[in-house]
Motif scaffolding. Structure first.
Motif, short mmCIF file in Angstrom:
data_model
loop_
_atom_site.label_atom_id
_atom_site.label_comp_id
_atom_site.label_asym_id
_atom_site.label_seq_id
_atom_site.Cartn_x
_atom_site.Cartn_y
_atom_site.Cartn_z
N MET A 348 0.83 -1.21 0.00
CA MET A 348 0.00 0.00 0.00
C MET A 348 0.87 1.26 0.00
O MET A 348 0.56 2.24 -0.68
CB MET A 348 -0.93 -0.01 1.20
N ARG A 349 1.97 1.23 0.75
CA ARG A 349 2.89 2.39 0.75
C ARG A 349 3.49 2.60 -0.64
O ARG A 349 3.59 3.73 -1.13
CB ARG A 349 3.99 2.18 1.78
N GLU A 350 3.88 1.51 -1.28
CA GLU A 350 4.46 1.60 -2.63
C GLU A 350 3.43 2.11 -3.63
O GLU A 350 3.75 2.91 -4.52
CB GLU A 350 5.03 0.25 -3.04
N ALA A 351 2.19 1.63 -3.51
CA ALA A 351 1.12 2.09 -4.41
C ALA A 351 0.86 3.58 -4.21
O ALA A 351 0.60 4.31 -5.18
CB ALA A 351 -0.15 1.28 -4.15
N ALA A 352 0.91 4.04 -2.96
CA ALA A 352 0.71 5.46 -2.68
C ALA A 352 1.77 6.31 -3.35
O ALA A 352 1.47 7.35 -3.95
CB ALA A 352 0.72 5.70 -1.17
N CYS A 353 3.00 5.87 -3.29
CA CYS A 353 4.09 6.62 -3.93
C CYS A 353 3.91 6.67 -5.44
O CYS A 353 4.20 7.69 -6.07
CB CYS A 353 5.44 6.01 -3.56
N ARG A 354 3.42 5.58 -6.03
CA ARG A 354 3.18 5.56 -7.47
C ARG A 354 2.03 6.50 -7.85
O ARG A 354 2.06 7.13 -8.92
CB ARG A 354 2.86 4.14 -7.95
N ALA A 355 1.02 6.59 -7.00
CA ALA A 355 -0.14 7.43 -7.30
C ALA A 355 0.13 8.92 -7.08
O ALA A 355 -0.56 9.77 -7.64
CB ALA A 355 -1.33 7.00 -6.43
N SER A 356 1.13 9.22 -6.31
CA SER A 356 1.37 10.61 -5.90
C SER A 356 1.82 11.50 -7.06
O SER A 356 2.55 11.06 -7.95
CB SER A 356 2.45 10.62 -4.81
N ARG A 357 1.36 12.74 -7.03
CA ARG A 357 1.80 13.78 -7.98
C ARG A 357 2.33 14.96 -7.16
O ARG A 357 1.72 16.03 -7.10
CB ARG A 357 0.64 14.22 -8.87
N PRO A 358 3.48 14.81 -6.49
CA PRO A 358 3.96 15.84 -5.56
C PRO A 358 4.34 17.15 -6.21
O PRO A 358 4.42 18.18 -5.53
CB PRO A 358 5.17 15.17 -4.90
N ASP A 359 4.58 17.13 -7.53
CA ASP A 359 5.02 18.35 -8.22
C ASP A 359 3.87 19.06 -8.93
O ASP A 359 4.11 19.92 -9.79
CB ASP A 359 6.11 18.01 -9.23
N ALA A 360 2.62 18.73 -8.58
CA ALA A 360 1.47 19.32 -9.26
C ALA A 360 1.48 20.84 -9.16
O ALA A 360 1.27 21.55 -10.16
CB ALA A 360 0.17 18.76 -8.69
N ALA A 361 1.71 21.37 -7.97
CA ALA A 361 1.69 22.83 -7.79
C ALA A 361 2.75 23.50 -8.64
O ALA A 361 2.50 24.53 -9.28
CB ALA A 361 1.89 23.18 -6.32
N LYS A 362 3.94 22.93 -8.68
CA LYS A 362 5.02 23.50 -9.50
C LYS A 362 4.67 23.44 -10.98
O LYS A 362 4.91 24.42 -11.72
CB LYS A 362 6.32 22.73 -9.24
N GLU A 363 4.10 22.33 -11.43
CA GLU A 363 3.72 22.18 -12.84
C GLU A 363 2.68 23.23 -13.24
O GLU A 363 2.79 23.86 -14.30
CB GLU A 363 3.19 20.77 -13.07
#
Length: 376
Positions: A348-363
């Motif tokens: 579940m932790r690995e799936a969360a990291c794959r789903a994440s878009r941490p750079d959305a605000a920068k983009e």
């Protein structure tokens, strides 16, 4: 040339819309330090009386009609574009938006809630003011309440949402799948040992974070009562949001629980609490899910408000990042099972990291910067 002005208009109905606005503001200033970036709550009484009144009535009515949001969501969901009520609200608040655009000499207007979006659309369509107009959707589903004319750029959470907007007739060049903007988060940025020491937390007890969103909804009290059935002693961290009554109840309840319970009201330290949590139990708000994904925290989702939160829960479950607790299911058994299954938690932790878009605000910030520069 004078510095460029970005006006981000949001609504403090829950915390998600405001948090997305704040994340975007920080990203814009990071990319363009000389810019003027302003975040305005469109539901403040001194900003727009109509939307302030609607917010007050809505929050009061939630106590008497818990499924009120579901009714409103369905009422507006089957119409082509904005409903007559939405159009009326937009017309009534256009002058409030015009005042903001002129006060801040806005070159770019970004909306993270349909209320200000409608007003900005009405203003732009009237031709009274000229500005680049962007909308940031703050859920993992598309609803017609976001469809207004005159929007130059839509920013959505997923490619599936982008395709939905294209099917509704939006121009391909105007719809961008970026993710939902959040403040910079990554699990590796946090020193867990230091956080535990700072909050006086145990190093050995399994840690569960329980949240009810910015308004402290989601039946947090019920979750705590059900967790009493977990035989193993837990360390439970509770964020009650702006619900002062809930905070007081949790603090009283903690004294008679066989678990160690700590409580916070509305706090900016949620990322730190996520960093030390083995599990997060929460209602499925989109910003909470996005932040949990960035932090790699497995989720147990419950009590979704019918409408977008229901779809948020479905998407988080489909991606393997969350377990959706259905009515009648045993929370204590689920928590016990997950805590005893490290391989499942790791997946579940690995799936969360794959789903994440941490750079959305920068983009989004980079796109808006480029678009504004072209308009200069």
């Amino acid at each position: 040339m004078s510095s460029r002005s970005y006006l981000i208009v949001t609504a403090s109905i829950g915390s998600g819309h405001m948090k997305a606005a704040q994340a975007l503001a920080a990203a814009l200033l990071d990319e363009e330090p000389q810019a003027r970036v302003t975040v305005v709550d469109f539901t403040r009484r001194d900003t727009a009386w109509v939307t302030w009144f609607m917010k007050a009535v809505y929050l009061k009515m939630l106590h008497f009609v818990p499924n009120l949001y579901q009714l409103l969501y369905r009422f507006t969901g089957y119409r082509q574009g904005a409903s007559p009520v939405q159009k009326l609200i937009a017309a009534l608040t256009k002058r409030n938006m015009r005042a903001l655009v002129r006060r801040y000499a806005a070159d770019v207007v970004i909306c993270t809630h349909p209320f200000p979006e409608g007003a900005a659309s009405c203003l732009k369509e009237s031709g009274e003011e000229q500005f680049f107009f962007a909308t940031v959707l703050t859920d993992y589903s598309v609803h017609r309440m976001w469809f207004y004319p005159g929007v130059d750029a839509f920013f959505v959470a997923t490619e599936r949402m982008r395709r939905s907007l294209l099917k509704e007739g939006c121009a391909a060049a105007a719809v961008h799948s970026t993710g939902i903007p959040i403040l910079p988060l990554a699990s590796a940025l946090f020193d867990r040992a230091a956080i535990r020491k700072n909050f006086c937390l145990s190093d050995v007890l399994p840690t569960i974070l329980v949240m009810g969103g910015g308004l402290g909804l989601g039946d947090v009290a019920h979750s705590l009562e059900k967790l009493e059935d977990v035989a193993e002693e837990l360390q439970i961290l509770v964020v009650a949001g702006k619900n002062e009554r809930l905070l007081a109840w949790v603090e009283t309840y903690a004294a008679r629980s066989h678990h160690v319970i700590r409580a916070w009201g509305y706090t900016d330290e949620v990322p730190e609490l996520m960093a030390v949590a083995a599990l997060l139990i929460s209602k499925p708000g989109a910003l909470t899910i996005s932040e949990a994904w960035a932090m790699g925290v497995p989720l147990i989702l419950h009590e979704p408000i019918p409408g977008p939160e229901l779809e948020n829960a479905m998407i988080a479950s489909e991606r393997g990042t969350a377990v959706w607790l259905g009515k009648g299911e045993n929370l204590a058994a689920l928590v016990t099972g997950l805590l005893g299954d490290e391989s499942r938690l790791r997946a579940m932790r690995e799936a969360a990291c794959r789903a994440s878009r941490p750079d959305a605000a920068k983009e989004i910030a980079l796109f808006l910067q480029t678009a504004a520069a072209r308009a200069d």
